[in-house]
Design a protein around this motif. Structure first.
Motif, PDB file in Angstrom:
ATOM      1  N   LYS A 121       7.450   2.290 -15.421  1.00  0.00           N
ATOM      2  CA  LYS A 121       7.326   3.727 -15.186  1.00  0.00           C
ATOM      3  C   LYS A 121       8.688   4.402 -15.143  1.00  0.00           C
ATOM      4  O   LYS A 121       8.808   5.589 -15.452  1.00  0.00           O
ATOM      5  CB  LYS A 121       6.574   3.991 -13.882  1.00  0.00           C
ATOM      6  N   ASP A 181       4.172  -5.712  -9.253  1.00  0.00           N
ATOM      7  CA  ASP A 181       4.316  -4.307  -8.859  1.00  0.00           C
ATOM      8  C   ASP A 181       5.709  -3.787  -9.192  1.00  0.00           C
ATOM      9  O   ASP A 181       5.868  -2.661  -9.663  1.00  0.00           O
ATOM     10  CB  ASP A 181       4.025  -4.142  -7.363  1.00  0.00           C
ATOM     11  N   ASN A 202       5.844  -3.202 -12.966  1.00  0.00           N
ATOM     12  CA  ASN A 202       5.145  -1.977 -13.348  1.00  0.00           C
ATOM     13  C   ASN A 202       5.949  -0.737 -12.960  1.00  0.00           C
ATOM     14  O   ASN A 202       5.964   0.256 -13.692  1.00  0.00           O
ATOM     15  CB  ASN A 202       3.748  -1.937 -12.711  1.00  0.00           C
ATOM     16  N   THR A 231       0.840  -1.204   0.000  1.00  0.00           N
ATOM     17  CA  THR A 231       0.000   0.000   0.000  1.00  0.00           C
ATOM     18  C   THR A 231       0.872   1.251   0.000  1.00  0.00           C
ATOM     19  O   THR A 231       0.602   2.211  -0.728  1.00  0.00           O
ATOM     20  CB  THR A 231      -0.927  -0.007   1.238  1.00  0.00           C
ATOM     21  N   GLU A 281       2.474   1.735  -3.420  1.00  0.00           N
ATOM     22  CA  GLU A 281       1.488   2.239  -4.381  1.00  0.00           C
ATOM     23  C   GLU A 281       1.278   3.742  -4.190  1.00  0.00           C
ATOM     24  O   GLU A 281       1.235   4.497  -5.170  1.00  0.00           O
ATOM     25  CB  GLU A 281       0.171   1.488  -4.195  1.00  0.00           C
ATOM     26  N   ALA A 282       1.183   4.193  -2.945  1.00  0.00           N
ATOM     27  CA  ALA A 282       1.017   5.624  -2.664  1.00  0.00           C
ATOM     28  C   ALA A 282       2.251   6.398  -3.106  1.00  0.00           C
ATOM     29  O   ALA A 282       2.141   7.499  -3.672  1.00  0.00           O
ATOM     30  CB  ALA A 282       0.748   5.842  -1.179  1.00  0.00           C
ATOM     31  N   GLN A 283       3.443   5.834  -2.882  1.00  0.00           N
ATOM     32  CA  GLN A 283       4.680   6.492  -3.300  1.00  0.00           C
ATOM     33  C   GLN A 283       4.746   6.598  -4.821  1.00  0.00           C
ATOM     34  O   GLN A 283       5.183   7.613  -5.366  1.00  0.00           O
ATOM     35  CB  GLN A 283       5.897   5.730  -2.758  1.00  0.00           C
ATOM     36  N   THR A 284       4.321   5.556  -5.509  1.00  0.00           N
ATOM     37  CA  THR A 284       4.328   5.576  -6.979  1.00  0.00           C
ATOM     38  C   THR A 284       3.370   6.644  -7.497  1.00  0.00           C
ATOM     39  O   THR A 284       3.718   7.409  -8.405  1.00  0.00           O
ATOM     40  CB  THR A 284       3.931   4.190  -7.537  1.00  0.00           C
ATOM     41  N   GLN A 285       2.166   6.718  -6.918  1.00  0.00           N
ATOM     42  CA  GLN A 285       1.179   7.707  -7.362  1.00  0.00           C
ATOM     43  C   GLN A 285       1.636   9.132  -7.083  1.00  0.00           C
ATOM     44  O   GLN A 285       1.317  10.046  -7.838  1.00  0.00           O
ATOM     45  CB  GLN A 285      -0.176   7.437  -6.707  1.00  0.00           C
ATOM     46  N   SER A 286       2.410   9.338  -6.021  1.00  0.00           N
ATOM     47  CA  SER A 286       2.894  10.680  -5.712  1.00  0.00           C
ATOM     48  C   SER A 286       4.166  11.026  -6.474  1.00  0.00           C
ATOM     49  O   SER A 286       4.677  12.130  -6.357  1.00  0.00           O
ATOM     50  CB  SER A 286       3.133  10.822  -4.206  1.00  0.00           C
ATOM     51  N   GLY A 287       4.699  10.059  -7.249  1.00  0.00           N
ATOM     52  CA  GLY A 287       5.887  10.324  -8.060  1.00  0.00           C
ATOM     53  C   GLY A 287       7.192   9.970  -7.379  1.00  0.00           C
ATOM     54  O   GLY A 287       8.261  10.188  -7.934  1.00  0.00           O
TER      55      GLY A 287
END
Length: 198
Positions: A130, A123, A126, A89, A92-98
């Motif tokens: 990115k 993960d 992916n 989790t 995932e949050a770190q990836t979404q925040s860049g």
């Protein structure tokens, strides 16, 4: 004579006497040409080894081993540990925040805890996509294929392999990976074969 000179002279005489005593070696015994032989007493008959003879005892051949059925070696699905779920989790949050570097470190910690978790490898793949590293992404996705234990995990892993191969320009390899994932041309991703596209 001077007392200091007398002391030095007596010290020198004492030193010479001590060195002379140390220099002499003890006399050697005369050398003989015959080796020294030590005689061992004979072993008494009561202690000597004798073959064991048991009347009526015969040698038998063991039966040939039979093929025993192997125990069920099917992989047991592993549920993600709570620590791994929390790390997933967070990644995932770190990836979404860049924060791709932070997500990378978080996923590495999760993989150390549960290295056979297919979802973690997907993960990771992916994340590599990115980061613009499709070759590394393909390797991680193939690792996910190796650890997949359900059809859904296997499909997700092969679709990630397809995405990584497409990013490398390998259209034939991507099509093969989609085929292994169960994707049929003309079918929407996630749609089951024979299901209408409404």
């Amino acid at each position: 004579m001077n007392p200091l000179a007398l002391f030095r002279l007596s010290l020198a005489a004492l030193s010479i006497a001590l060195l002379a005593g140390c220099a002499s070696a003890p006399p050697r015994p005369p050398a003989t040409s015959q080796p020294i032989i030590i005689q061992q007493p004979p072993i008494p008959p009561a202690v000597q080894a004798k073959p064991l003879i048991i009347p009526g005892l015969t040698e038998q051949n063991l039966p040939a081993p039979t093929e025993a059925p192997l125990p069920n070696t099917a992989p047991v699905p592993t549920a993600s540990a709570p620590a791994v779920l929390a790390l997933m989790t967070r990644a995932e949050a770190q990836t979404q925040s860049g924060d791709l570097g932070g997500a990378d470190a978080t996923l590495e910690r999760a993989v150390q805890i549960q290295p056979n978790n297919s979802r973690l490898w997907v993960d990771f793949a992916n994340l590599r996509l990115k980061q613009g590293q499709p070759a590394a992404a393909e390797q991680f996705a193939l690792r996910a294929v190796q650890y997949a234990q359900t059809n859904a995990e296997l499909q997700r892993a092969w679709m990630t392999v397809a995405a990584a191969r497409s990013a490398q320009g390998d259209t034939a390899g991507a099509a093969e990976a989609r085929r292994k994932a169960g994707f049929v041309p003309g079918q929407m991703p996630g749609q089951m074969p024979g299901q209408n596209r409404s």
